[in-house]
Design a protein around this motif. Structure first.
Motif, PDB file in Angstrom:
ATOM      1  N   ARG A  25      58.539  45.752  46.922  1.00 54.48           N
ATOM      2  CA  ARG A  25      59.824  45.222  48.352  1.00 54.48           C
ATOM      3  C   ARG A  25      61.058  43.998  47.501  1.00 54.48           C
ATOM      4  N   SER A  26      60.828  44.121  46.191  1.00 51.79           N
ATOM      5  CA  SER A  26      62.339  44.428  45.650  1.00 51.79           C
ATOM      6  C   SER A  26      63.275  45.244  45.257  1.00 51.79           C
ATOM      7  N   ASP A  27      64.767  44.313  45.660  1.00 59.03           N
ATOM      8  CA  ASP A  27      65.873  45.317  45.955  1.00 59.03           C
ATOM      9  C   ASP A  27      66.353  45.024  43.929  1.00 59.03           C
ATOM     10  N   ALA A  28      65.429  44.466  43.119  1.00 60.91           N
ATOM     11  CA  ALA A  28      66.489  44.383  41.947  1.00 60.91           C
ATOM     12  C   ALA A  28      65.209  44.113  41.192  1.00 60.91           C
ATOM     13  N   PRO A  29      65.179  44.678  39.684  1.00 65.00           N
ATOM     14  CA  PRO A  29      64.147  44.298  38.340  1.00 65.00           C
ATOM     15  C   PRO A  29      63.431  43.233  38.041  1.00 65.00           C
ATOM     16  N   LEU A  30      61.914  42.756  38.508  1.00 62.33           N
ATOM     17  CA  LEU A  30      61.530  42.082  37.788  1.00 62.33           C
ATOM     18  C   LEU A  30      60.886  42.355  36.552  1.00 62.33           C
ATOM     19  N   SER A  31      61.168  40.862  36.206  1.00 63.12           N
ATOM     20  CA  SER A  31      60.133  40.280  34.819  1.00 63.12           C
ATOM     21  C   SER A  31      59.053  40.302  34.951  1.00 63.12           C
ATOM     22  N   ALA A  32      57.631  40.627  34.269  1.00 65.90           N
ATOM     23  CA  ALA A  32      56.403  40.314  34.736  1.00 65.90           C
ATOM     24  C   ALA A  32      56.568  38.499  34.916  1.00 65.90           C
ATOM     25  N   TYR A  33      56.398  37.815  34.052  1.00 65.63           N
ATOM     26  CA  TYR A  33      56.618  36.499  34.727  1.00 65.63           C
ATOM     27  C   TYR A  33      57.274  36.218  36.285  1.00 65.63           C
ATOM     28  N   VAL A  34      58.493  36.552  36.738  1.00 63.37           N
ATOM     29  CA  VAL A  34      58.731  36.555  37.803  1.00 63.37           C
ATOM     30  C   VAL A  34      57.905  36.843  38.793  1.00 63.37           C
ATOM     31  N   ILE A  35      57.378  38.283  38.468  1.00 61.41           N
ATOM     32  CA  ILE A  35      56.540  38.839  39.436  1.00 61.41           C
ATOM     33  C   ILE A  35      54.889  38.023  39.254  1.00 61.41           C
ATOM     34  N   LEU A  36      54.794  37.173  38.311  1.00 67.95           N
ATOM     35  CA  LEU A  36      53.329  36.215  38.366  1.00 67.95           C
ATOM     36  C   LEU A  36      53.834  35.342  39.281  1.00 67.95           C
ATOM     37  N   ASP A  37      54.539  34.599  39.288  1.00 64.79           N
ATOM     38  CA  ASP A  37      54.899  33.642  40.146  1.00 64.79           C
ATOM     39  C   ASP A  37      54.983  33.744  42.151  1.00 64.79           C
ATOM     40  N   LYS A  38      55.586  35.305  42.216  1.00 63.42           N
ATOM     41  CA  LYS A  38      55.924  36.475  43.951  1.00 63.42           C
ATOM     42  C   LYS A  38      54.146  35.940  43.961  1.00 63.42           C
ATOM     43  N   LEU A  39      53.073  35.997  43.352  1.00 64.51           N
ATOM     44  CA  LEU A  39      51.754  36.376  43.188  1.00 64.51           C
ATOM     45  C   LEU A  39      51.087  34.809  42.846  1.00 64.51           C
ATOM     46  N   ARG A  40      51.616  33.367  42.583  1.00 65.86           N
ATOM     47  CA  ARG A  40      50.421  32.370  42.801  1.00 65.86           C
ATOM     48  C   ARG A  40      49.267  32.159  44.107  1.00 65.86           C
ATOM     49  N   ASP A  41      50.234  32.354  45.731  1.00 64.81           N
ATOM     50  CA  ASP A  41      49.560  32.406  46.217  1.00 64.81           C
ATOM     51  C   ASP A  41      48.756  33.313  46.806  1.00 64.81           C
ATOM     52  N   ASN A  42      48.656  34.323  46.175  1.00 65.26           N
ATOM     53  CA  ASN A  42      47.488  35.236  45.751  1.00 65.26           C
ATOM     54  C   ASN A  42      46.381  34.988  45.055  1.00 65.26           C
ATOM     55  N   GLY A  43      46.058  34.036  44.486  1.00 67.51           N
ATOM     56  CA  GLY A  43      45.327  33.895  43.115  1.00 67.51           C
ATOM     57  C   GLY A  43      45.691  34.275  41.428  1.00 67.51           C
ATOM     58  N   PHE A  44      46.942  34.706  41.803  1.00 66.56           N
ATOM     59  CA  PHE A  44      47.447  34.881  39.999  1.00 66.56           C
ATOM     60  C   PHE A  44      47.539  33.413  39.514  1.00 66.56           C
ATOM     61  N   ARG A  45      47.427  33.468  37.921  1.00 68.73           N
ATOM     62  CA  ARG A  45      47.379  32.274  37.093  1.00 68.73           C
ATOM     63  C   ARG A  45      47.737  32.751  36.046  1.00 68.73           C
ATOM     64  N   ALA A  46      47.808  33.793  35.385  1.00 67.42           N
ATOM     65  CA  ALA A  46      47.777  33.941  33.891  1.00 67.42           C
ATOM     66  C   ALA A  46      48.840  35.109  34.278  1.00 67.42           C
ATOM     67  N   PRO A  47      50.034  35.617  32.924  1.00 65.89           N
ATOM     68  CA  PRO A  47      50.711  36.332  32.312  1.00 65.89           C
ATOM     69  C   PRO A  47      49.512  37.813  32.371  1.00 65.89           C
ATOM     70  N   LEU A  48      48.238  37.616  31.611  1.00 64.92           N
ATOM     71  CA  LEU A  48      48.266  38.768  32.145  1.00 64.92           C
ATOM     72  C   LEU A  48      47.159  39.918  33.171  1.00 64.92           C
ATOM     73  N   GLN A  49      47.282  38.772  34.156  1.00 70.37           N
ATOM     74  CA  GLN A  49      46.821  39.487  35.174  1.00 70.37           C
ATOM     75  C   GLN A  49      48.452  40.783  35.526  1.00 70.37           C
ATOM     76  N   VAL A  50      48.972  39.812  35.658  1.00 72.24           N
ATOM     77  CA  VAL A  50      50.769  41.082  36.474  1.00 72.24           C
ATOM     78  C   VAL A  50      49.885  42.096  34.734  1.00 72.24           C
ATOM     79  N   TYR A  51      50.574  42.017  33.448  1.00 72.72           N
ATOM     80  CA  TYR A  51      50.539  42.825  32.784  1.00 72.72           C
ATOM     81  C   TYR A  51      49.492  43.722  32.681  1.00 72.72           C
ATOM     82  N   ARG A  52      48.121  43.530  33.023  1.00 71.44           N
ATOM     83  CA  ARG A  52      47.005  44.271  33.341  1.00 71.44           C
ATOM     84  C   ARG A  52      47.641  45.717  34.438  1.00 71.44           C
ATOM     85  N   ALA A  53      47.984  44.840  35.152  1.00 72.32           N
ATOM     86  CA  ALA A  53      48.254  45.384  36.688  1.00 72.32           C
ATOM     87  C   ALA A  53      49.287  46.376  36.271  1.00 72.32           C
ATOM     88  N   LEU A  54      50.750  46.040  35.371  1.00 71.93           N
ATOM     89  CA  LEU A  54      51.828  46.611  34.716  1.00 71.93           C
ATOM     90  C   LEU A  54      51.143  47.802  34.125  1.00 71.93           C
TER      91      LEU A  54
END
Ligand SMILES: [Zn+2]
Ligand SMILES: [Zn+2]
Ligand SMILES: [Zn+2]
Ligand SMILES: [Zn+2]
Lengths: 133, 133
Positions: free
Chosen positions: A20-49
């Motif tokens: 849905r993004s029209d520009a590249p996103l850093s792992a931490y920006v992704i983390l912030d966007k997924l707070r409401d979906n239960g994401f809490r820690a960077p590792l959740q993002v890095y593992r998925a990435l």
DNA sequence: TACAATTATGTAATGTTATTACATATGTTG
DNA sequence: CAACATATGTAATAACATTACATAATTGTA
């Protein structure tokens, strides 16, 4: 549930954000966007990435420390050689492309020297047509 | 005093460390190597690196977050187009090269799309001939 | 020389990106 | 169910980079 099956819940959430993004996103920006979906820690993002990279569904832009969804998802985009990126420094827009001649020249160079390539990065930073105008 | 003049003391120290290294070095590794020369903070290294990059005496490897001395220092290495690197994942050895055909192909692609390139990164990660054997 | 302007340096604090370690949960297979 | 592999949650820490502010050295010039 928005995209290709065989993905876990977290992988699907991360891929969805990138698509849905029209520009590249850093792992931490992704983390912030997924707070409401239960994401809490960077590792959740890095593992998925990591898994999405393995599956060829996303790319990492080394010069930005950021990630984009693959522009050719589904097809053989990444099976037909190295992918290159043109990245606009102004608007962040990324164009993903492939050039056989470039591939072959680099392959010739490495072959001639016995170098075994594993992963090749080609990133052109500059200004897209709109921003350069 | 070891290298080209027009460099300040700190720039000369940082360049010296990079020239003597046979593998890329991160800014923090450089910092550690220069503690005995009075270096205390990352910024002392980053400032010197910035100037050395401007002068074309070193390169930054984006896929490693590390720096190497230019292999063609003195000459027009960087004036004749984009530089590419083959980086061994095992021993860290870096080969710097240039390929006109690759340059032209990428230039054709960007020109056709009105994209104005500012800086191009080409990095091939893999195994050098020695390590692949 | 005296002065202003520029460039380089020193130091601390902070921001950003990525990994290690450990515990828990979930899914798959025999 | 038991055993195994995969996925997840959380905290702590490591690695990379910048901002802010103060001081010193250099350069150009009146
Ligand atoms: Zn792709
Ligand atoms: Zn743009
Ligand atoms: Zn060079
Ligand atoms: Zn090697």
């Amino acid at each position: 549930m928005t995209s290709t099956p065989t993905l876990t819940k977290n992988q699907d959430l991360v891929l969805g954000v990138l698509k849905r993004s029209d520009a590249p996103l850093s792992a931490y920006v992704i983390l912030d966007k997924l707070r409401d979906n239960g994401f809490r820690a960077p590792l959740q993002v890095y593992r998925a990435l990591d898994k999405l990279l393995e599956k060829g569904l996303i790319h990492r832009l080394e010069s930005l420390n950021a990630f984009v969804a693959c522009a050719h998802s589904g097809e053989s985009c990444c099976s037909h050689g190295t992918v290159a990126f043109a990245i606009c420094n102004a608007c962040g827009h990324v164009m993903e492309f492939h050039d056989h001649t470039v591939d072959h020249r680099l392959a010739d160079w490495t072959k001639a020297r016995g170098f075994k390539p594993e992963k090749t990065t080609i990133e052109i930073r500059g200004l897209c047509a709109s921003c350069a105008a």
